[in-house]
Design a protein around this motif. Structure first.
Motif, short mmCIF file in Angstrom:
data_model
loop_
_atom_site.label_atom_id
_atom_site.label_comp_id
_atom_site.label_asym_id
_atom_site.label_seq_id
_atom_site.Cartn_x
_atom_site.Cartn_y
_atom_site.Cartn_z
N ASP A 1 0.84 -1.19 0.00
CA ASP A 1 0.00 0.00 0.00
C ASP A 1 0.88 1.25 0.00
OD1 ASP A 1 -1.77 2.12 0.60
OD2 ASP A 1 -3.09 0.80 1.74
N PRO A 2 0.76 2.11 -1.01
CA PRO A 2 1.59 3.32 -1.06
C PRO A 2 1.28 4.33 0.04
CG PRO A 2 -0.05 3.35 -2.81
CD PRO A 2 -0.10 1.98 -2.21
N GLU A 3 0.18 4.12 0.76
CA GLU A 3 -0.19 5.03 1.84
C GLU A 3 0.18 4.50 3.22
OE1 GLU A 3 -4.33 5.87 1.51
OE2 GLU A 3 -4.15 6.88 -0.42
N LYS A 4 0.87 3.36 3.25
CA LYS A 4 1.20 2.71 4.52
C LYS A 4 1.89 3.65 5.52
CE LYS A 4 4.86 0.03 6.43
NZ LYS A 4 4.35 -0.63 7.65
N LEU A 5 3.01 4.21 5.13
CA LEU A 5 3.77 5.06 6.04
C LEU A 5 2.98 6.29 6.45
CD1 LEU A 5 7.51 5.11 4.87
CD2 LEU A 5 6.51 3.93 6.83
N GLN A 6 2.30 6.91 5.50
CA GLN A 6 1.55 8.13 5.80
C GLN A 6 0.46 7.85 6.82
OE1 GLN A 6 2.15 11.42 4.19
NE2 GLN A 6 1.13 11.82 6.14
N ARG A 7 -0.27 6.75 6.65
CA ARG A 7 -1.35 6.41 7.57
C ARG A 7 -0.81 6.14 8.98
NH1 ARG A 7 -6.39 4.87 5.65
NH2 ARG A 7 -6.64 5.07 3.39
N GLN A 8 0.29 5.42 9.06
CA GLN A 8 0.83 5.11 10.38
C GLN A 8 1.38 6.36 11.06
OE1 GLN A 8 3.31 1.57 9.07
NE2 GLN A 8 2.42 0.72 10.93
N GLU B 1 1.34 10.71 15.08
CA GLU B 1 1.43 12.15 15.34
C GLU B 1 0.21 12.64 16.11
OE1 GLU B 1 4.11 14.73 13.96
OE2 GLU B 1 4.77 12.82 14.84
N ALA B 2 -0.94 12.04 15.84
CA ALA B 2 -2.17 12.44 16.52
C ALA B 2 -2.30 11.81 17.90
CB ALA B 2 -3.39 12.08 15.67
N HIS B 3 -1.50 10.77 18.16
CA HIS B 3 -1.56 10.05 19.45
C HIS B 3 -0.15 9.88 20.01
CE1 HIS B 3 -5.23 8.94 17.25
NE2 HIS B 3 -5.80 8.86 18.43
#
Length: 303
Positions: free
Chosen positions: A104-111, A116-118
């Motif tokens: 998934d190309p969004e893997k790092l961004q999602r994690q 960052e939010a928690h």
């Protein structure tokens, strides 16, 4: 700063010429609003792995930061953290071994967005699929929950080393600045790492399949260490030693779940050895009634 490294990706490799390019491509395809680096550590491969890494280093010199060993460090019991952690510049560290890959190309961004939010979160993992290196087909899914979930320390301990895919791990280097003795003493890296992550803060699981974890890789740790009953028995003895060290480290706070986990592991070894009478003794019989038992029987009691 725009170019400040947010994530350092750890990629260890050894004789993985058939897989390393796919691993690196899967990391490079990540779509992020932050910079990341790939810390490749080639442990003196004897095939073309190092040459392939060099070709990527030439194309992406600002991202791919390799170390090429001339002598195998694993055989000397030198932990790879010695080479990767000290040079990492990222706020977070992600893992993708040279024979695995992300899907998934969004893997790092999602994690990273979640972390960052928690800020209380020390480690974030996600679902993955197991892919056979032989057939190249999906053979199983690593999905410990069918929804996003915070896992407790107890659940991580009892879940064992196969609960999460190694290449799904991303952790905070602030909360996990260095590894404890029980991790450094262990012969396996994944299980003590996730337990340490759970001990250092909240542990978050994303129910989204974003990686492929290869199995049946010739010469891999799993292939060499847990290919028969005797090897599995030795492996679980080492796990028991690890759990005992963790028990002492945590001042026996998790004594119940640690001892239950050791008994369960012993139960399944006895089944593999067809020592049925012993499994009926007090302390083991409880595992016959667990959902895990029926799943393992259905899969011919794999460990």
């Amino acid at each position: 700063m725009v170019n400040e490294i947010m994530v350092s990706v750890e990629c260890n490799s050894y004789n993985q010429e058939d897989f390393i390019a796919e691993a690196l491509e899967s990391i490079l395809m990540q779509k992020t609003n932050f910079a990341f680096e790939i810390l490749v550590h080639d442990d003196a491969s004897t095939d073309r792995t190092a040459d392939i890494i060099r070709s990527y280093e030439q194309r992406y010199p600002d991202i791919i930061k390799p170390i090429y060993q001339t002598e195998n460090q694993y055989s000397k019991d030198v932990p790879f953290e010695t080479f990767n952690d000290e040079r990492a510049r990222g706020k977070y560290l992600a893992i993708c071994e040279g024979d695995d890959y992300w899907t998934d190309p969004e893997k790092l961004q999602r994690q990273v967005d979640y972390m960052e939010a928690h800020p209380e979160c020390s480690m974030c993992v996600h679902a993955a699929e197991k892919v056979s290196a032989v057939s190249k087909k999906k053979v199983a899914t690593i999905r410990p929950s069918h929804k996003d979930k915070l896992f407790s320390v107890e659940e991580v301990i009892e879940g064992g080393g196969d609960l999460f895919a190694t290449n799904s791990i991303l952790y905070s280097r602030e909360k996990i600045p260095k590894m404890p003795e029980f991790y450094l003493n262990a012969t396996i890296g994944d299980y003590p790492l996730v337990i340490w992550g759970a001990l250092r803060g909240t542990f978050y699981y994303m129910d989204r399949n974003m990686a492929a974890y290869r199995v049946e890789v010739k010469g891999s740790w799993t292939d060499m260490q847990v290919s028969d009953v005797a090897a599995k028995q030795k492996h679980l003895q080492e796990v028991a030693v690890l759990l005992d060290e963790i028990n002492t480290f945590t001042n026996f706070k998790y004594d119940y779940v640690i001892n239950r986990t050791k008994r369960r592991n012993r139960f399944y070894i006895l089944l593999k050895q067809l020592k049925i009478k012993e499994t009926l003794k007090k302390g083991y019989r409880q595992f016959y009634m667990q959902p895990e038992f029926f799943k393992r029987v259905f899969k011919r009691i794999t460990i």
